[in-house]
Design a protein around this motif. Structure first.
Motif, PDB file in Angstrom:
ATOM      1  N   GLU A   1       0.204 -21.794   3.612  1.00  5.48           N
ATOM      2  CA  GLU A   1      -0.971 -22.957   3.559  1.00  5.48           C
ATOM      3  C   GLU A   1      -1.292 -23.103   4.727  1.00  5.48           C
ATOM      4  O   GLU A   1      -2.623 -23.519   5.133  1.00  5.48           O
ATOM      5  N   GLU A   2      -0.403 -23.307   5.999  1.00  4.89           N
ATOM      6  CA  GLU A   2      -0.737 -23.795   7.166  1.00  4.89           C
ATOM      7  C   GLU A   2      -1.623 -22.414   7.661  1.00  4.89           C
ATOM      8  O   GLU A   2      -2.781 -22.775   8.482  1.00  4.89           O
ATOM      9  N   LEU A   3      -0.997 -21.288   7.591  1.00  6.55           N
ATOM     10  CA  LEU A   3      -1.922 -20.297   8.139  1.00  6.55           C
ATOM     11  C   LEU A   3      -3.429 -20.151   7.668  1.00  6.55           C
ATOM     12  O   LEU A   3      -4.454 -19.879   8.446  1.00  6.55           O
ATOM     13  N   GLN A   4      -3.569 -20.429   6.285  1.00  5.08           N
ATOM     14  CA  GLN A   4      -4.880 -20.416   5.597  1.00  5.08           C
ATOM     15  C   GLN A   4      -5.570 -21.629   5.988  1.00  5.08           C
ATOM     16  O   GLN A   4      -6.861 -21.465   6.171  1.00  5.08           O
ATOM     17  N   GLU A   5      -5.114 -22.717   6.462  1.00  6.87           N
ATOM     18  CA  GLU A   5      -5.799 -23.724   7.067  1.00  6.87           C
ATOM     19  C   GLU A   5      -6.645 -23.275   8.164  1.00  6.87           C
ATOM     20  O   GLU A   5      -7.881 -23.540   8.482  1.00  6.87           O
ATOM     21  N   ASP A   6      -5.785 -22.613   8.953  1.00  5.11           N
ATOM     22  CA  ASP A   6      -6.464 -22.044  10.408  1.00  5.11           C
ATOM     23  C   ASP A   6      -7.457 -20.812  10.196  1.00  5.11           C
ATOM     24  O   ASP A   6      -8.187 -20.654  10.807  1.00  5.11           O
ATOM     25  N   TYR A   7      -7.062 -20.024   9.418  1.00 11.99           N
ATOM     26  CA  TYR A   7      -7.757 -18.867   9.004  1.00 11.99           C
ATOM     27  C   TYR A   7      -8.253 -18.587   7.489  1.00 11.99           C
ATOM     28  O   TYR A   7      -7.662 -17.735   6.825  1.00 11.99           O
ATOM     29  N   PRO A   8      -9.084 -19.504   7.080  1.00 14.49           N
ATOM     30  CA  PRO A   8      -9.621 -19.609   5.590  1.00 14.49           C
ATOM     31  C   PRO A   8     -10.005 -18.259   4.973  1.00 14.49           C
ATOM     32  O   PRO A   8      -9.766 -18.122   3.803  1.00 14.49           O
ATOM     33  N   PHE A   9     -10.200 -17.174   5.831  1.00 14.60           N
ATOM     34  CA  PHE A   9     -10.627 -15.903   5.350  1.00 14.60           C
ATOM     35  C   PHE A   9      -9.691 -14.982   4.846  1.00 14.60           C
ATOM     36  O   PHE A   9      -9.889 -13.928   4.329  1.00 14.60           O
ATOM     37  N   LEU A  10      -8.304 -15.413   5.195  1.00 11.77           N
ATOM     38  CA  LEU A  10      -7.303 -14.735   4.646  1.00 11.77           C
ATOM     39  C   LEU A  10      -6.889 -14.802   3.431  1.00 11.77           C
ATOM     40  O   LEU A  10      -6.842 -15.894   2.752  1.00 11.77           O
ATOM     41  N   GLU A  11      -6.682 -13.959   2.593  1.00 14.15           N
ATOM     42  CA  GLU A  11      -6.168 -13.979   1.254  1.00 14.15           C
ATOM     43  C   GLU A  11      -4.656 -13.764   1.081  1.00 14.15           C
ATOM     44  O   GLU A  11      -4.166 -13.091   2.179  1.00 14.15           O
ATOM     45  N   GLU A  12      -4.101 -14.291   0.072  1.00 16.48           N
ATOM     46  CA  GLU A  12      -2.613 -14.039   0.114  1.00 16.48           C
ATOM     47  C   GLU A  12      -2.030 -12.762   0.012  1.00 16.48           C
ATOM     48  O   GLU A  12      -1.207 -12.181   0.810  1.00 16.48           O
ATOM     49  N   GLU A  13      -3.095 -11.889  -0.452  1.00 14.88           N
ATOM     50  CA  GLU A  13      -2.812 -10.537  -0.382  1.00 14.88           C
ATOM     51  C   GLU A  13      -2.829  -9.523   0.932  1.00 14.88           C
ATOM     52  O   GLU A  13      -2.048  -8.837   1.055  1.00 14.88           O
ATOM     53  N   ASP A  14      -3.577 -10.291   1.612  1.00 15.30           N
ATOM     54  CA  ASP A  14      -3.612  -9.956   3.214  1.00 15.30           C
ATOM     55  C   ASP A  14      -2.251  -9.926   3.858  1.00 15.30           C
ATOM     56  O   ASP A  14      -1.948  -9.172   4.661  1.00 15.30           O
ATOM     57  N   ILE A  15      -1.976 -11.158   3.551  1.00 12.91           N
ATOM     58  CA  ILE A  15      -0.507 -11.571   4.169  1.00 12.91           C
ATOM     59  C   ILE A  15       0.491 -10.576   3.614  1.00 12.91           C
ATOM     60  O   ILE A  15       1.372 -10.123   4.638  1.00 12.91           O
ATOM     61  N   ALA A  16       0.513 -10.659   2.414  1.00 13.27           N
ATOM     62  CA  ALA A  16       1.588  -9.791   1.775  1.00 13.27           C
ATOM     63  C   ALA A  16       1.556  -8.343   2.196  1.00 13.27           C
ATOM     64  O   ALA A  16       2.508  -7.590   2.406  1.00 13.27           O
ATOM     65  N   ALA A  17       0.401  -7.756   2.523  1.00 16.52           N
ATOM     66  CA  ALA A  17       0.114  -6.401   3.026  1.00 16.52           C
ATOM     67  C   ALA A  17       0.541  -6.339   4.385  1.00 16.52           C
ATOM     68  O   ALA A  17       1.288  -5.402   4.606  1.00 16.52           O
ATOM     69  N   CYS A  18       0.445  -7.326   5.168  1.00 15.94           N
ATOM     70  CA  CYS A  18       0.866  -7.118   6.433  1.00 15.94           C
ATOM     71  C   CYS A  18       2.434  -7.264   6.480  1.00 15.94           C
ATOM     72  O   CYS A  18       2.832  -6.500   7.560  1.00 15.94           O
ATOM     73  N   LEU A  19       2.967  -8.262   5.845  1.00 16.17           N
ATOM     74  CA  LEU A  19       4.492  -8.430   5.770  1.00 16.17           C
ATOM     75  C   LEU A  19       5.226  -7.003   5.403  1.00 16.17           C
ATOM     76  O   LEU A  19       5.894  -6.481   5.796  1.00 16.17           O
ATOM     77  N   LEU A  20       4.332  -6.354   4.248  1.00 17.18           N
ATOM     78  CA  LEU A  20       4.972  -5.127   3.794  1.00 17.18           C
ATOM     79  C   LEU A  20       4.719  -4.021   4.713  1.00 17.18           C
ATOM     80  O   LEU A  20       5.655  -3.223   4.789  1.00 17.18           O
ATOM     81  N   TYR A  21       3.803  -3.929   5.454  1.00 15.60           N
ATOM     82  CA  TYR A  21       3.370  -3.005   6.269  1.00 15.60           C
ATOM     83  C   TYR A  21       4.486  -3.117   7.535  1.00 15.60           C
ATOM     84  O   TYR A  21       5.100  -2.194   7.934  1.00 15.60           O
ATOM     85  N   ALA A  22       4.731  -4.119   7.921  1.00 13.47           N
ATOM     86  CA  ALA A  22       5.612  -4.590   9.244  1.00 13.47           C
ATOM     87  C   ALA A  22       6.975  -4.292   8.627  1.00 13.47           C
ATOM     88  O   ALA A  22       7.902  -3.792   9.455  1.00 13.47           O
ATOM     89  N   ALA A  23       7.332  -4.410   7.403  1.00 12.07           N
ATOM     90  CA  ALA A  23       8.866  -3.900   6.632  1.00 12.07           C
ATOM     91  C   ALA A  23       9.117  -2.599   6.929  1.00 12.07           C
ATOM     92  O   ALA A  23       9.966  -2.149   7.339  1.00 12.07           O
TER      93      ALA A  23
END
Length: 67
Positions: A45-67
């Motif tokens: 929620e805090e990240l989306q306040e600063d970057y409203p263009f990000l979707e939850e799936e974008d962050i999930a994809a980043c975390l999955l890729y990083a893992a």
């Protein structure tokens, strides 16, 4: 599931000529490493306040890729 993970990872692209080869989120141009670092100290929620263009799936994809 594997299918869900593949769908998430399809949101990530790599191009050595862009952002020093840091994979951006598809269509957003946000470097994966930036999101990974920013998310480490923020809630979604805090990240989306600063970057409203990000979707939850974008962050999930980043975390999955990083893992």
């Amino acid at each position: 599931t594997v299918t869900q993970e593949v769908n998430l990872l399809n949101r990530i692209t790599t191009n050595p000529a862009i952002m020093l080869a840091s994979p951006p989120v598809v269509a957003l141009g946000s470097p994966l490493n930036f999101i990974k670092i920013a998310f480490a100290g923020l809630t979604f929620e805090e990240l989306q306040e600063d970057y409203p263009f990000l979707e939850e799936e974008d962050i999930a994809a980043c975390l999955l890729y990083a893992a």
